[in-house]
Motif scaffolding. Structure first.
Motif, PDB file in Angstrom:
ATOM      1  N   CYS A 233       0.800  -1.228   0.000  1.00 21.46           N
ATOM      2  CA  CYS A 233       0.000   0.000   0.000  1.00 21.46           C
ATOM      3  C   CYS A 233       0.834   1.280   0.000  1.00 21.46           C
ATOM      4  N   ASP A 234       2.056   1.236   0.511  1.00 16.19           N
ATOM      5  CA  ASP A 234       2.884   2.451   0.572  1.00 16.19           C
ATOM      6  C   ASP A 234       3.734   2.664  -0.686  1.00 16.19           C
ATOM      7  N   GLU A 235       3.593   1.805  -1.696  1.00 17.65           N
ATOM      8  CA  GLU A 235       4.365   1.950  -2.933  1.00 17.65           C
ATOM      9  C   GLU A 235       3.437   2.171  -4.123  1.00 17.65           C
ATOM     10  N   MET A 236       2.634   3.170  -3.992  1.00 23.00           N
ATOM     11  CA  MET A 236       1.630   3.489  -5.006  1.00 23.00           C
ATOM     12  C   MET A 236       2.276   3.900  -6.337  1.00 23.00           C
ATOM     13  N   ASP A 237       3.379   4.631  -6.271  1.00 26.59           N
ATOM     14  CA  ASP A 237       4.014   5.128  -7.497  1.00 26.59           C
ATOM     15  C   ASP A 237       4.538   3.990  -8.370  1.00 26.59           C
ATOM     16  N   LYS A 238       5.031   2.905  -7.761  1.00 27.03           N
ATOM     17  CA  LYS A 238       5.506   1.756  -8.543  1.00 27.03           C
ATOM     18  C   LYS A 238       4.373   1.178  -9.385  1.00 27.03           C
ATOM     19  N   PHE A 239       3.233   0.948  -8.739  1.00 22.75           N
ATOM     20  CA  PHE A 239       2.124   0.377  -9.494  1.00 22.75           C
ATOM     21  C   PHE A 239       1.591   1.376 -10.515  1.00 22.75           C
ATOM     22  N   ALA A 240       1.586   2.642 -10.185  1.00 25.08           N
ATOM     23  CA  ALA A 240       1.072   3.651 -11.118  1.00 25.08           C
ATOM     24  C   ALA A 240       1.859   3.623 -12.431  1.00 25.08           C
ATOM     25  N   LYS A 241       3.187   3.515 -12.336  1.00 26.69           N
ATOM     26  CA  LYS A 241       4.019   3.458 -13.551  1.00 26.69           C
ATOM     27  C   LYS A 241       3.729   2.197 -14.350  1.00 26.69           C
ATOM     28  N   VAL A 242       3.711   1.060 -13.656  1.00 25.91           N
ATOM     29  CA  VAL A 242       3.475  -0.218 -14.322  1.00 25.91           C
ATOM     30  C   VAL A 242       2.089  -0.231 -14.966  1.00 25.91           C
ATOM     31  N   HIS A 243       1.102   0.278 -14.259  1.00 28.39           N
ATOM     32  CA  HIS A 243      -0.269   0.319 -14.772  1.00 28.39           C
ATOM     33  C   HIS A 243      -0.366   1.220 -15.997  1.00 28.39           C
ATOM     34  N   LYS A 244       0.309   2.360 -15.949  1.00 27.61           N
ATOM     35  CA  LYS A 244       0.246   3.297 -17.068  1.00 27.61           C
ATOM     36  C   LYS A 244       0.877   2.709 -18.328  1.00 27.61           C
TER      37      LYS A 244
ATOM     38  N   TYR B 130      11.124  -1.612 -13.591  1.00 23.39           N
ATOM     39  CA  TYR B 130      12.277  -0.979 -14.246  1.00 23.39           C
ATOM     40  C   TYR B 130      11.922  -0.565 -15.673  1.00 23.39           C
ATOM     41  N   GLU B 131      11.309  -1.480 -16.408  1.00 22.13           N
ATOM     42  CA  GLU B 131      10.952  -1.169 -17.796  1.00 22.13           C
ATOM     43  C   GLU B 131       9.907  -0.059 -17.857  1.00 22.13           C
ATOM     44  N   ALA B 132       8.946  -0.079 -16.946  1.00 22.57           N
ATOM     45  CA  ALA B 132       7.927   0.980 -16.932  1.00 22.57           C
ATOM     46  C   ALA B 132       8.564   2.337 -16.652  1.00 22.57           C
TER      47      ALA B 132
ATOM     48  N   ASP C 199      11.665   7.388 -21.678  1.00 19.43           N
ATOM     49  CA  ASP C 199      11.882   7.286 -23.121  1.00 19.43           C
ATOM     50  C   ASP C 199      10.820   6.359 -23.702  1.00 19.43           C
ATOM     51  N   PRO C 200       9.693   6.923 -24.148  1.00 19.14           N
ATOM     52  CA  PRO C 200       8.578   6.087 -24.610  1.00 19.14           C
ATOM     53  C   PRO C 200       8.901   5.218 -25.836  1.00 19.14           C
ATOM     54  N   VAL C 201       9.866   5.609 -26.634  1.00 18.58           N
ATOM     55  CA  VAL C 201      10.170   4.856 -27.849  1.00 18.58           C
ATOM     56  C   VAL C 201      11.075   3.664 -27.564  1.00 18.58           C
ATOM     57  N   TYR C 202      12.202   3.911 -26.905  1.00 17.89           N
ATOM     58  CA  TYR C 202      13.197   2.857 -26.713  1.00 17.89           C
ATOM     59  C   TYR C 202      13.162   2.211 -25.333  1.00 17.89           C
ATOM     60  N   GLY C 203      12.641   2.888 -24.348  1.00 15.76           N
ATOM     61  CA  GLY C 203      12.590   2.324 -22.998  1.00 15.76           C
ATOM     62  C   GLY C 203      13.969   1.985 -22.469  1.00 15.76           C
ATOM     63  N   SER C 204      14.093   0.819 -21.859  1.00 19.11           N
ATOM     64  CA  SER C 204      15.387   0.429 -21.286  1.00 19.11           C
ATOM     65  C   SER C 204      16.407   0.106 -22.374  1.00 19.11           C
ATOM     66  N   THR C 205      15.950  -0.251 -23.569  1.00 18.69           N
ATOM     67  CA  THR C 205      16.866  -0.547 -24.665  1.00 18.69           C
ATOM     68  C   THR C 205      17.688   0.686 -25.027  1.00 18.69           C
ATOM     69  N   GLY C 206      17.079   1.843 -25.000  1.00 15.43           N
ATOM     70  CA  GLY C 206      17.808   3.078 -25.295  1.00 15.43           C
ATOM     71  C   GLY C 206      18.908   3.329 -24.287  1.00 15.43           C
ATOM     72  N   ALA C 207      18.607   3.099 -23.013  1.00  9.86           N
ATOM     73  CA  ALA C 207      19.617   3.284 -21.971  1.00  9.86           C
ATOM     74  C   ALA C 207      20.737   2.268 -22.134  1.00  9.86           C
ATOM     75  N   ILE C 208      20.391   1.039 -22.464  1.00  6.67           N
ATOM     76  CA  ILE C 208      21.405  -0.007 -22.645  1.00  6.67           C
ATOM     77  C   ILE C 208      22.306   0.329 -23.821  1.00  6.67           C
ATOM     78  N   CYS C 209      21.727   0.758 -24.924  1.00  7.60           N
ATOM     79  CA  CYS C 209      22.526   1.126 -26.103  1.00  7.60           C
ATOM     80  C   CYS C 209      23.454   2.301 -25.799  1.00  7.60           C
ATOM     81  N   GLN C 210      22.938   3.275 -25.066  1.00  3.46           N
ATOM     82  CA  GLN C 210      23.755   4.430 -24.695  1.00  3.46           C
ATOM     83  C   GLN C 210      24.928   3.998 -23.810  1.00  3.46           C
ATOM     84  N   LEU C 211      24.662   3.115 -22.866  1.00  6.92           N
ATOM     85  CA  LEU C 211      25.742   2.619 -21.998  1.00  6.92           C
ATOM     86  C   LEU C 211      26.752   1.789 -22.778  1.00  6.92           C
ATOM     87  N   GLN C 212      26.294   0.987 -23.740  1.00  5.74           N
ATOM     88  CA  GLN C 212      27.213   0.206 -24.566  1.00  5.74           C
ATOM     89  C   GLN C 212      28.099   1.123 -25.397  1.00  5.74           C
TER      90      GLN C 212
END
Length: 171
Positions: A39-50, A78-80, A86-99
């Protein structure tokens, strides 16, 4: 009559999880989302739900073995979060940037190693030259005279009028 009899104890009610609270539904003890979205982690579910929608999240959690569900939920969160940034690439964009950064740092490291090797070789060559020089040649007088002079007029070194010394420390 003691204090215990004056205190009215109420049965403890089950607090709805963040998912049920957000979806405004009754949260029972069999709620599949409750262990992962307290119940105290509302923001986590809000992101995943969205990003994924509540029904898809429930389906994804049900598809995973119970022992791996916590990791699956962490991955969804994490992915949410990445998709929110980054709505287009999501975590893939961050991974590519780090690579890309890793590749650039590898190139810098190789360049630095090459430069260090080059400087080490120059140092070794200089050291070799210094070790091979005849020490007597360094100490022998120049031009066959008994004083050490590099071709200057000898009188300059000894005549204070031609070569005055300036300084506050001279009396």
């Amino acid at each position: 009559m003691g204090l215990e009899s004056l205190i009215v104890t109420r049965p403890r009610t089950h607090q709805p999880c963040a998912a049920c609270r957000m979806l405004r539904r009754r949260c029972d003890s069999n709620c599949i989302l409750a262990p992962y979205f307290p119940c105290d982690e509302m923001d986590k579910f809000a992101k995943v739900h969205k990003v994924f929608g509540a029904s898809n999240v429930i389906k994804m959690i049900q598809m995973v073995e119970e022992t791996n569900r916590e990791d699956a939920v962490k991955a969804l969160v994490y992915e949410a979060t990445a998709r929110m940034r980054d709505p287009v690439y999501g975590s893939t964009g961050a991974i590519c940037q780090l690579q890309k950064m890793v590749q650039e740092l590898k190139m810098q490291l190789e360049s630095t190693k090459a430069r260090v090797l080059e400087l080490q070789q120059q140092k070794d060559q200089l050291w070799s030259v210094l070790m091979n020089v005849n020490h007597l040649d360094l100490l022998s007088p120049i031009n066959g005279s008994d004083n050490f002079c590099l071709g200057y007029d000898d009188s300059i070194a000894y005549d204070p009028d031609k070569f005055p010394v300036v300084g506050d420390w001279i009396f």
